[in-house]
Design a protein around this motif. Structure first.
Motif, mmCIF file in Angstrom:
data_model
loop_
_atom_site.group_PDB
_atom_site.id
_atom_site.type_symbol
_atom_site.label_atom_id
_atom_site.label_comp_id
_atom_site.label_asym_id
_atom_site.label_seq_id
_atom_site.Cartn_x
_atom_site.Cartn_y
_atom_site.Cartn_z
ATOM 1 N N ILE A 114 -9.687 -4.675 -0.920
ATOM 2 C CA ILE A 114 -8.730 -4.499 0.172
ATOM 3 C C ILE A 114 -7.396 -3.931 -0.300
ATOM 4 O O ILE A 114 -6.912 -2.959 0.243
ATOM 5 C CB ILE A 114 -8.540 -5.820 0.950
ATOM 6 C CG1 ILE A 114 -9.793 -6.073 1.772
ATOM 7 C CG2 ILE A 114 -7.317 -5.756 1.856
ATOM 8 C CD1 ILE A 114 -9.838 -7.411 2.442
ATOM 9 N N GLU A 115 -6.819 -4.516 -1.332
ATOM 10 C CA GLU A 115 -5.467 -4.084 -1.667
ATOM 11 C C GLU A 115 -5.377 -2.920 -2.643
ATOM 12 O O GLU A 115 -4.842 -1.887 -2.337
ATOM 13 C CB GLU A 115 -4.640 -5.270 -2.154
ATOM 14 C CG GLU A 115 -3.940 -5.899 -0.971
ATOM 15 C CD GLU A 115 -3.000 -6.980 -1.371
ATOM 16 O OE1 GLU A 115 -2.472 -6.914 -2.491
ATOM 17 O OE2 GLU A 115 -2.816 -7.905 -0.556
ATOM 18 N N ILE A 124 6.584 2.917 12.125
ATOM 19 C CA ILE A 124 6.721 1.800 11.182
ATOM 20 C C ILE A 124 6.157 0.559 11.861
ATOM 21 O O ILE A 124 6.570 0.197 12.965
ATOM 22 C CB ILE A 124 8.189 1.563 10.775
ATOM 23 C CG1 ILE A 124 8.765 2.843 10.150
ATOM 24 C CG2 ILE A 124 8.292 0.404 9.780
ATOM 25 C CD1 ILE A 124 10.226 2.735 9.771
ATOM 26 N N LYS A 125 5.194 -0.046 11.189
ATOM 27 C CA LYS A 125 4.569 -1.230 11.773
ATOM 28 C C LYS A 125 5.088 -2.475 11.062
ATOM 29 O O LYS A 125 5.310 -2.455 9.857
ATOM 30 C CB LYS A 125 3.052 -1.137 11.616
ATOM 31 C CG LYS A 125 2.472 0.109 12.282
ATOM 32 C CD LYS A 125 1.059 -0.131 12.698
ATOM 33 C CE LYS A 125 0.506 0.810 13.726
ATOM 34 N NZ LYS A 125 1.024 2.122 13.859
ATOM 35 N N PHE A 126 5.319 -3.521 11.848
ATOM 36 C CA PHE A 126 5.745 -4.765 11.211
ATOM 37 C C PHE A 126 5.137 -5.972 11.886
ATOM 38 O O PHE A 126 4.661 -5.887 13.026
ATOM 39 C CB PHE A 126 7.279 -4.869 11.168
ATOM 40 C CG PHE A 126 7.964 -5.127 12.486
ATOM 41 C CD1 PHE A 126 7.969 -6.406 13.069
ATOM 42 C CD2 PHE A 126 8.632 -4.105 13.150
ATOM 43 C CE1 PHE A 126 8.616 -6.637 14.273
ATOM 44 C CE2 PHE A 126 9.284 -4.328 14.365
ATOM 45 C CZ PHE A 126 9.265 -5.612 14.921
ATOM 46 N N ILE A 134 0.842 -1.200 0.000
ATOM 47 C CA ILE A 134 0.000 0.000 0.000
ATOM 48 C C ILE A 134 0.878 1.251 0.000
ATOM 49 O O ILE A 134 0.632 2.198 -0.741
ATOM 50 C CB ILE A 134 -0.955 -0.018 1.221
ATOM 51 C CG1 ILE A 134 -1.912 -1.219 1.069
ATOM 52 C CG2 ILE A 134 -1.735 1.286 1.335
ATOM 53 C CD1 ILE A 134 -2.890 -1.382 2.197
ATOM 54 N N ILE A 135 1.961 1.222 0.807
ATOM 55 C CA ILE A 135 2.867 2.380 0.857
ATOM 56 C C ILE A 135 3.434 2.636 -0.543
ATOM 57 O O ILE A 135 3.420 3.757 -1.044
ATOM 58 C CB ILE A 135 4.020 2.145 1.868
ATOM 59 C CG1 ILE A 135 3.443 1.979 3.276
ATOM 60 C CG2 ILE A 135 5.034 3.282 1.819
ATOM 61 C CD1 ILE A 135 4.439 1.552 4.334
ATOM 62 N N ASN A 136 3.889 1.560 -1.200
ATOM 63 C CA ASN A 136 4.454 1.703 -2.553
ATOM 64 C C ASN A 136 3.408 2.189 -3.550
ATOM 65 O O ASN A 136 3.682 3.065 -4.362
ATOM 66 C CB ASN A 136 5.027 0.373 -3.030
ATOM 67 C CG ASN A 136 6.422 0.135 -2.489
ATOM 68 O OD1 ASN A 136 7.149 1.081 -2.219
ATOM 69 N ND2 ASN A 136 6.781 -1.119 -2.306
ATOM 70 N N ASP A 137 2.203 1.615 -3.477
ATOM 71 C CA ASP A 137 1.163 1.955 -4.451
ATOM 72 C C ASP A 137 0.665 3.388 -4.285
ATOM 73 O O ASP A 137 0.447 4.098 -5.252
ATOM 74 C CB ASP A 137 -0.023 0.999 -4.335
ATOM 75 C CG ASP A 137 0.308 -0.357 -4.958
ATOM 76 O OD1 ASP A 137 1.400 -0.465 -5.550
ATOM 77 O OD2 ASP A 137 -0.507 -1.281 -4.852
ATOM 78 N N TYR A 138 0.488 3.778 -3.010
ATOM 79 C CA TYR A 138 -0.140 5.080 -2.776
ATOM 80 C C TYR A 138 0.867 6.218 -2.640
ATOM 81 O O TYR A 138 0.587 7.339 -3.028
ATOM 82 C CB TYR A 138 -1.061 5.029 -1.555
ATOM 83 C CG TYR A 138 -2.353 4.323 -1.883
ATOM 84 C CD1 TYR A 138 -3.474 5.034 -2.315
ATOM 85 C CD2 TYR A 138 -2.440 2.930 -1.813
ATOM 86 C CE1 TYR A 138 -4.647 4.386 -2.652
ATOM 87 C CE2 TYR A 138 -3.607 2.272 -2.151
ATOM 88 C CZ TYR A 138 -4.713 2.996 -2.568
ATOM 89 O OH TYR A 138 -5.863 2.345 -2.911
ATOM 90 N N GLU A 184 12.275 4.818 1.644
ATOM 91 C CA GLU A 184 12.547 5.580 2.868
ATOM 92 C C GLU A 184 12.202 4.752 4.102
ATOM 93 O O GLU A 184 12.922 4.767 5.093
ATOM 94 C CB GLU A 184 11.747 6.899 2.887
ATOM 95 C CG GLU A 184 12.297 7.969 1.958
ATOM 96 C CD GLU A 184 13.794 8.181 2.124
ATOM 97 O OE1 GLU A 184 14.259 8.305 3.265
ATOM 98 O OE2 GLU A 184 14.514 8.194 1.092
ATOM 99 N N VAL A 185 11.082 4.021 4.023
ATOM 100 C CA VAL A 185 10.671 3.182 5.161
ATOM 101 C C VAL A 185 11.737 2.118 5.420
ATOM 102 O O VAL A 185 12.113 1.868 6.571
ATOM 103 C CB VAL A 185 9.304 2.518 4.878
ATOM 104 C CG1 VAL A 185 8.976 1.474 5.938
ATOM 105 C CG2 VAL A 185 8.211 3.567 4.810
#
Ligand code: C2E
Ligand code: CA
Ligand code: CA
Length: 570
Positions: free
Chosen positions: A437-438, A252-254, A184-188, A196-197
């Protein structure tokens, strides 16, 4: 002239010239000769050494005269006397390298015999050479984006890490980190934001002492931490919790999975697999958490693998089959069409319901092959019915989000329409809101393509999950299927469920959508739905899912071939 190295008499070297030439050589050099010591042992005695030798190898050597003394001073690893023996006897002998604590450097020892009387020993300082090749090796071991060690380095290190833990009697914790929602980070936000993340993650990991944590970028959005020298499981958990908090405080969530040497396994391969299994469990349990590996997870994993093998075999052996549930117009009672539903009969396990195997197939990726089979079979049946019984109705086919995501999905559908020579308006695709969802935009785009080809799109299970009315506006739908859970409640006295269902039907009808009530089992329900102007009924009351031959008989005019709660009663 005897050979090319010979010089003429006029340039014959005297002792002094010879010494200055020898001393100008950068490499330490010794000349020695074999002798028998007074005690009777064979040894070699130094007859000459150059300045480089006394400079590099240490001045202390001046006090020594024999090879057996080299051992103690220079290196016990070099078989000084053996090499010298071979050299004097002209037996080829490989150079030997050693590390000298005395001069804090690496040396390579080579020996050569001269006329069976002397040996020349060359001791070359190779520290720079070694450092250079180590650097080269390091670049092959370093991830360019984050500067962390990479997966290859870990695969090289793991044997040492476990050996060290075994030697010290400590535990080694492995934590596999998978950044949540990276796609999602990459797409949006674009790939730069994604990078960066990853860089920030590496920076956080670098804050931890190297004595405690060795961090590797494992590829993609995965990192692996080796947590060393742990005395207990608690200390591993503490380190992992600290890492987790550090990530969270940087937003940052993992999801993480922990496996421990030697508790979970002593085999590096197992340990890696276990961290992966535990990490997947963390994702499944809602992400943003760390999960410890438990043997029971492996059992589930093996069961899944077995099921996957079983599903592959079932495709080959035709243990899958489709049943078809009829849908009727509520007002006229006319047949609208059928929904194709999968069934699986396994010789050992018996009947396995789609509610069990479809989620498994989705998890293992098997759904793609299975979904292809469903599409082919349903298209083939539809064509058959059209040809034999002039069937004019619709064939509804369930599609998994994963299938729709395939880049060639639209192409596949087009090819199937051509293959079976079918009119697209006879086919309806049933989707669930899971497709949103994605990548919502991509899903909408694909559904629009399907609609443009001429297929109908139906939203399944409305009223379960996150059902949102906003989906109805953005998705290019033809039909809304109201879930059984709604229908069951519409006869309740307080009328709340009935009111909601009525409002939904009124609203979506205004939007131009057809409504199908799923799971209708009672006549009372059907009457209420009729009052609400719901269009279509699909449920056991009017028709159960049936084998192809039953449907064929029914379509061929044999009304008694229909199986339903109504027909079963009479
Ligand atoms: P679904 O798409 O909502 O299918 C309707 C389910 O409700 C079917 O269960 C059907 O047998 C059941 N049903 C219909 N009328 C009644 C009724 O009056 N009472 C009750 N109690 N149940 C009724 P089934 O066949 O077990 O399928 C379960 C789910 O499995 C389906 O739910 C669908 O999500 C999935 N599924 C089935 N076949 C396929 C397939 O080919 N592909 C995909 N992706 N999913 C499938
Ligand atoms: Ca369905
Ligand atoms: Ca449904």
């Amino acid at each position: 002239m005897k050979n090319s190295a010979a010089v003429s008499d006029s340039t014959t070297l005297n002792q002094k010239d010879f010494m200055s030439i020898m001393n100008s050589i950068f490499s330490p050099l010794i000349v020695a000769r074999p002798i028998i010591l007074p005690q009777g042992q064979k040894d070699f005695e130094l007859v000459f050494f150059n300045e480089a030798f006394s400079r590099t190898v240490s001045k202390t050597i001046l006090k020594f005269h024999y090879f057996h003394e080299f051992k103690a001073l220079l290196s016990t690893e070099v078989p000084w006397n053996d090499m010298a023996d071979k050299a004097i006897n002209k037996i080829p002998c490989e150079p030997v390298t050693y590390f000298s604590d005395l001069s804090n450097g690496w040396f390579r020892v080579q020996m050569k015999g001269m006329d069976g009387k002397y040996i020349v020993v060359n001791i070359e300082n190779i520290t720079k050479e070694r450092e250079h090749s180590k650097k080269l090796l390091d670049t092959a071991y370093i991830d360019i984006l984050t500067g962390l060690y990479n997966r290859n380095k870990f695969l090289d290190d793991i044997a040492d890490l476990t050996a060290q833990a075994q030697f010290n009697g400590t535990k080694l914790g492995l934590l596999l980190i998978d950044i949540d929602n990276m796609k999602i980070i990459n797409d949006y936000n674009g790939h730069t934001a994604g990078d960066e993340v990853l860089k920030k993650s590496a920076e956080i990991l670098n804050r931890f002492s190297k004595n405690i944590i060795k961090a590797y970028r494992f590829g993609g959005d995965e990192f692996l931490l080796a947590i060393k020298n742990c005395s207990s499981m608690d200390s591993i958990t503490n380190v992992c919790d600290t890492v987790f908090e550090s990530f969270n405080s940087e937003q940052i969530k993992f999801s993480g999975g922990i496996a421990v040497y030697p508790d979970d396994s002593e085999e590096p391969e197992d340990l890696l697999r276990f961290t992966d299994i535990a990490m997947r469990r963390a994702k499944k349990d809602g992400k943003n958490r760390i999960t410890n590996f438990k043997p029971e997870m492996q059992r589930v994993f093996i069961q899944k693998l077995n099921m996957q093998a079983k599903m592959s075999a079932a495709l080959l052996n035709s243990d899958f089959y489709l049943v078809y549930q009829p849908q009727f117009d509520i007002k006229t009672g006319d047949l609208r069409g059928f929904e194709a539903l999968m069934r699986w009969h396994d010789k050992e396990l018996g009947d396995i319901g789609p509610a069990i195997f479809i989620p498994l197939a989705e998890e293992t990726g098997m759904i793609l092959e299975i979904g292809d089979w469903v599409l082919n079979t349903a298209f083939c049946t539809l064509k058959n019915w059209q040809q034999k019984y002039s069937f004019k109705g619709i064939m509804s086919i369930n599609i998994s989000p994963m299938q729709l995501k395939q880049p060639n999905f639209i192409e596949n559908i087009r090819n199937l329409l051509i293959k079976y020579n079918l009119n697209p308006d006879a086919v309806e695709i049933e989707i669930t809101e899971g497709i949103m969802i994605e990548n919502m935009n991509e899903a909408i785009e694909k559904l629009n393509s399907l609609k443009n080809i001429g297929l109908s799109i139906s939203l399944d299970d409305f009223g379960t999950g996150y059902s949102s009315l906003s989906y109805l506006q953005v998705l290019p739908l033809n039909t809304l299927k109201i879930d059984k859970s709604f229908i069951t409640g519409i006869t309740e006295k307080n009328g709340i469920q009935a009111n909601i269902t009525n409002s939904i039907i009124t609203m979506v009808t205004k939007m131009g959508l057809q409504t199908i009530a799923e799971g209708v089992e009672k006549n009372e329900q059907l009457q209420i739905l009729k009052e609400f102007n719901c269009h279509i009924v699909q449920g056991f009351l009017r028709g159960k899912p049936m084998l192809e031959q039953n449907c064929a008989a029914y379509l061929g005019g044999k009304k008694s071939a229909l199986i339903s709660l109504e027909t079963e009663k009479s």
